[in-house]
Design a protein around this motif. Structure first.
Motif, PDB file in Angstrom:
ATOM      1  N   ILE A 178     -19.810   0.371   8.255  1.00 55.24           N
ATOM      2  CA  ILE A 178     -20.584   0.098   7.043  1.00 55.24           C
ATOM      3  C   ILE A 178     -19.826  -0.839   6.115  1.00 55.24           C
ATOM      4  O   ILE A 178     -20.384  -1.800   5.577  1.00 55.24           O
ATOM      5  CB  ILE A 178     -20.926   1.417   6.322  1.00 55.24           C
ATOM      6  N   MET A 179     -18.532  -0.605   5.965  1.00 53.50           N
ATOM      7  CA  MET A 179     -17.731  -1.453   5.074  1.00 53.50           C
ATOM      8  C   MET A 179     -17.574  -2.864   5.624  1.00 53.50           C
ATOM      9  O   MET A 179     -17.395  -3.816   4.866  1.00 53.50           O
ATOM     10  CB  MET A 179     -16.374  -0.800   4.831  1.00 53.50           C
ATOM     11  N   ALA A 180     -17.666  -3.005   6.957  1.00 55.01           N
ATOM     12  CA  ALA A 180     -17.607  -4.335   7.558  1.00 55.01           C
ATOM     13  C   ALA A 180     -18.904  -5.101   7.365  1.00 55.01           C
ATOM     14  O   ALA A 180     -18.911  -6.337   7.323  1.00 55.01           O
ATOM     15  CB  ALA A 180     -17.282  -4.222   9.038  1.00 55.01           C
ATOM     16  N   ALA A 181     -20.016  -4.382   7.233  1.00 52.30           N
ATOM     17  CA  ALA A 181     -21.326  -5.037   7.163  1.00 52.30           C
ATOM     18  C   ALA A 181     -21.826  -5.249   5.738  1.00 52.30           C
ATOM     19  O   ALA A 181     -22.644  -6.141   5.492  1.00 52.30           O
ATOM     20  CB  ALA A 181     -22.351  -4.212   7.940  1.00 52.30           C
ATOM     21  N   ALA A 182     -21.360  -4.417   4.794  1.00 48.49           N
ATOM     22  CA  ALA A 182     -21.923  -4.468   3.441  1.00 48.49           C
ATOM     23  C   ALA A 182     -20.825  -4.518   2.387  1.00 48.49           C
ATOM     24  O   ALA A 182     -19.742  -3.955   2.577  1.00 48.49           O
ATOM     25  CB  ALA A 182     -22.817  -3.250   3.197  1.00 48.49           C
ATOM     26  N   GLU A 183     -21.132  -5.176   1.286  1.00 49.04           N
ATOM     27  CA  GLU A 183     -20.198  -5.266   0.171  1.00 49.04           C
ATOM     28  C   GLU A 183     -20.858  -4.718  -1.090  1.00 49.04           C
ATOM     29  O   GLU A 183     -22.013  -4.284  -1.067  1.00 49.04           O
ATOM     30  CB  GLU A 183     -19.763  -6.724  -0.024  1.00 49.04           C
ATOM     31  N   ALA A 200     -31.737  -7.204   3.196  1.00 52.06           N
ATOM     32  CA  ALA A 200     -30.830  -6.075   3.418  1.00 52.06           C
ATOM     33  C   ALA A 200     -29.710  -6.493   4.366  1.00 52.06           C
ATOM     34  O   ALA A 200     -29.918  -7.274   5.303  1.00 52.06           O
ATOM     35  CB  ALA A 200     -31.593  -4.889   3.998  1.00 52.06           C
ATOM     36  N   LYS A 201     -28.518  -5.982   4.116  1.00 52.77           N
ATOM     37  CA  LYS A 201     -27.345  -6.382   4.903  1.00 52.77           C
ATOM     38  C   LYS A 201     -27.166  -5.560   6.165  1.00 52.77           C
ATOM     39  O   LYS A 201     -26.399  -5.951   7.058  1.00 52.77           O
ATOM     40  CB  LYS A 201     -26.089  -6.273   4.044  1.00 52.77           C
ATOM     41  N   LEU A 256     -23.738 -10.689  14.172  1.00 49.76           N
ATOM     42  CA  LEU A 256     -24.149 -10.598  12.774  1.00 49.76           C
ATOM     43  C   LEU A 256     -23.111  -9.923  11.886  1.00 49.76           C
ATOM     44  O   LEU A 256     -23.210  -9.963  10.663  1.00 49.76           O
ATOM     45  CB  LEU A 256     -25.476  -9.823  12.679  1.00 49.76           C
ATOM     46  N   VAL A 257     -22.109  -9.269  12.509  1.00 52.78           N
ATOM     47  CA  VAL A 257     -21.055  -8.585  11.761  1.00 52.78           C
ATOM     48  C   VAL A 257     -19.717  -9.194  12.149  1.00 52.78           C
ATOM     49  O   VAL A 257     -19.479  -9.497  13.327  1.00 52.78           O
ATOM     50  CB  VAL A 257     -21.046  -7.067  12.049  1.00 52.78           C
TER      51      VAL A 257
END
Length: 477
Positions: free
Chosen positions: A97-102, A160-161, A242-243
């Motif tokens: 989650i931390m890799a995909a969203a800020e 959405a991320k 995408l990530v």
């Protein structure tokens, strides 16, 4: 690749066979410091409890046997990269989650997720949009999200991320993940899947398809749940454009222990080899054994074996329900009185997890059948009056107070009866399965309070929530 190899485990055995003299951590010195009674239990495993010595590689910068073991894992699951997790699926869920969203990013998340998913969103300081799952009235549990709900969410939040899903749920229920992944990818949204209970899905045609086979971007699996790995042993599979994988790897380095357990890693190596050797013949025979077990349970008066919709679900999960006055928790107690321990119970059901047996293996399932036959006799003439939980969440919903808005607000406990219409200031999580009923920042509805009361009356426990047991809930003023 030769999937029969277990490079890390073999190297640890070789190291132990040389009778090394330890002037390094860990402090038990290959078990030398333990007394006789203790060493009898631990003597063999502690010989493998080493550290980052020459030839044993380093989980956080693998170049040797750990790297080879992880490449074998990726090869088996058909992904670009796989990682060993020694802090459980929790560490993997947080990292992905931390890799995909800020901070301030929007993420779409299946509502009946594990609490570690919410913790990951909180650490990333992202804004969750909750997707309500479909509710199965017969089982009394929430299943998966529908394609229609996902489409509605992406239409409202096209930027959405990430889309974060749980597949299967604790009870082995699955849903149309393939079409959901395809739809999300059309919008460039990566799909992150908590597949904690599905590490074995690639093991045969009798199992549902794994999220890795359906092209999810990142998949987390608790290898210890259904494969022969030690507790806290898990896998992370990466297969995304995408990530950012470097970012993911960096977070794994931050979130995982800097002193990873070699016995856990060795068990992950062996679990992969076990699954790789699991043949179609093994899978067919296993499913025959499970079906025989289900049939035997079905003959017990007062017991109902719950079927999956369209018979599609994880065959290793066998959920039974009493049609007498017994709750799931009381049914669980009957089993435990005979030394039989189920995976979990809820107000209605008991969940049994069948082992991933090979053809030549057997398991004492007859004890379960005879125990239930005997234990339920005195309840056969009682009526089933269990209250059903109410599920009435919107298909797509946001928090009324996001993380930033909640900072500095006053929190106070109020009686459950006075909480309707207020904003929840705590995570309300019956455990297991660890799926929150309410989140901080979410409005409290009448149905939420009713469900909390139903769970309390049935004997459910709430993790780290003493005030819930005392009849109060924390709210924001």
């Amino acid at each position: 690749m030769n999937q029969e190899r277990t490079p890390l485990f073999d190297q640890l055995k070789k190291h132990a066979s040389q009778h090394p003299i330890s002037f390094h951590v860990p402090g038990h010195k290959y078990g030398e410091l333990l007394s006789y009674g203790e060493i009898e239990y631990f003597k063999d495993i502690l010989k493998l409890d080493a550290t980052e010595l020459g030839g044993l590689d380093d989980l956080h910068s693998p170049e040797g046997v750990i790297l080879e073991a992880q490449r074998l894992l990726a090869n088996l699951y058909g992904v670009s990269t796989s990682y060993f997790l020694v802090n459980g699926s929790t560490a993997g869920n947080l990292a992905m989650i931390m890799a995909a969203a800020e901070e301030n990013d929007t993420v779409l998340v299946q509502r009946n997720c594990h609490k570690s998913i919410l913790n990951g969103i909180s650490l990333a300081k992202a804004n969750p949009v909750f997707l309500a799952p479909e509710y199965n009235q017969d089982w009394g549990v929430a299943g998966g999200v529908s394609l229609e709900t996902v489409k509605e969410a992406i239409e409202q939040y096209p930027h959405a991320k990430a889309l974060i899903l749980t597949y299967p749920n604790y009870y082995g229920m699955v849903f149309d993940l393939e079409q959901i992944i395809k739809h999300a990818h059309q919008y460039g949204i990566p799909v992150l899947v908590d597949e904690a209970h599905g590490a074995h899905f690639i093991g045969g045609k009798c199992f549902p398809a794994s999220a890795v086979q359906l092209q999810a971007d990142i998949v987390i699996q608790s290898a210890h749940k259904t494969l022969p790995a030690m507790t806290m042993g898990a896998y992370l599979h990466f297969n995304s454009k995408l990530v950012n994988e470097e970012k993911l790897s960096s977070y794994l380095g931050i979130l995982q222990s800097s002193s990873p357990s070699y016995p856990i890693m060795a068990s992950l190596d062996m679990a992969r080899a076990y699954l790789a050797s699991f043949s179609d013949k093994d899978a067919d025979k296993l499913c025959e054994k499970v079906e025989s077990f289900r049939n035997a349970l079905s003959t017990i008066k007062g017991i109902k074996v719950l079927p999956y919709d369209n018979n599609i679900g994880d065959p290793l999960k066998v959920t039974i329900q009493s049609i007498t006055s017994l709750s799931g928790f009381e049914l669980q107690q009957i089993l435990e009185q005979h030394g039989i321990y189920a995976e979990m119970a809820d107000p209605y059901n008991v969940l049994l997890v069948f082992p991933l047996l090979k053809t030549y293996m057997d398991y004492p399932v007859d004890r379960v059948v005879s125990c239930l036959e005997e234990g339920i006799k005195i309840y056969l003439h009682t009526e089933d009056q269990k209250k059903k939980m109410i599920f009435s969440k919107k298909p797509v919903s946001e928090l009324v107070l996001n993380q930033k808005k909640r900072e500095g607000l006053i929190i106070k406990p109020v009686p459950l009866a006075d909480a309707v219409g207020r904003v929840c200031a705590q995570e309300v999580t019956p455990y297991p399965p660890g799926s929150p009923l309410l989140f901080p920042g979410e409005p409290i509805h009448k149905e939420d309070i009713q469900n909390i009361r139903i769970l309390k009356e049935a004997g459910a426990r709430f993790q780290n929530e003493e005030n819930i047991k005392q009849g109060t809930i924390k709210i924001y003023e």
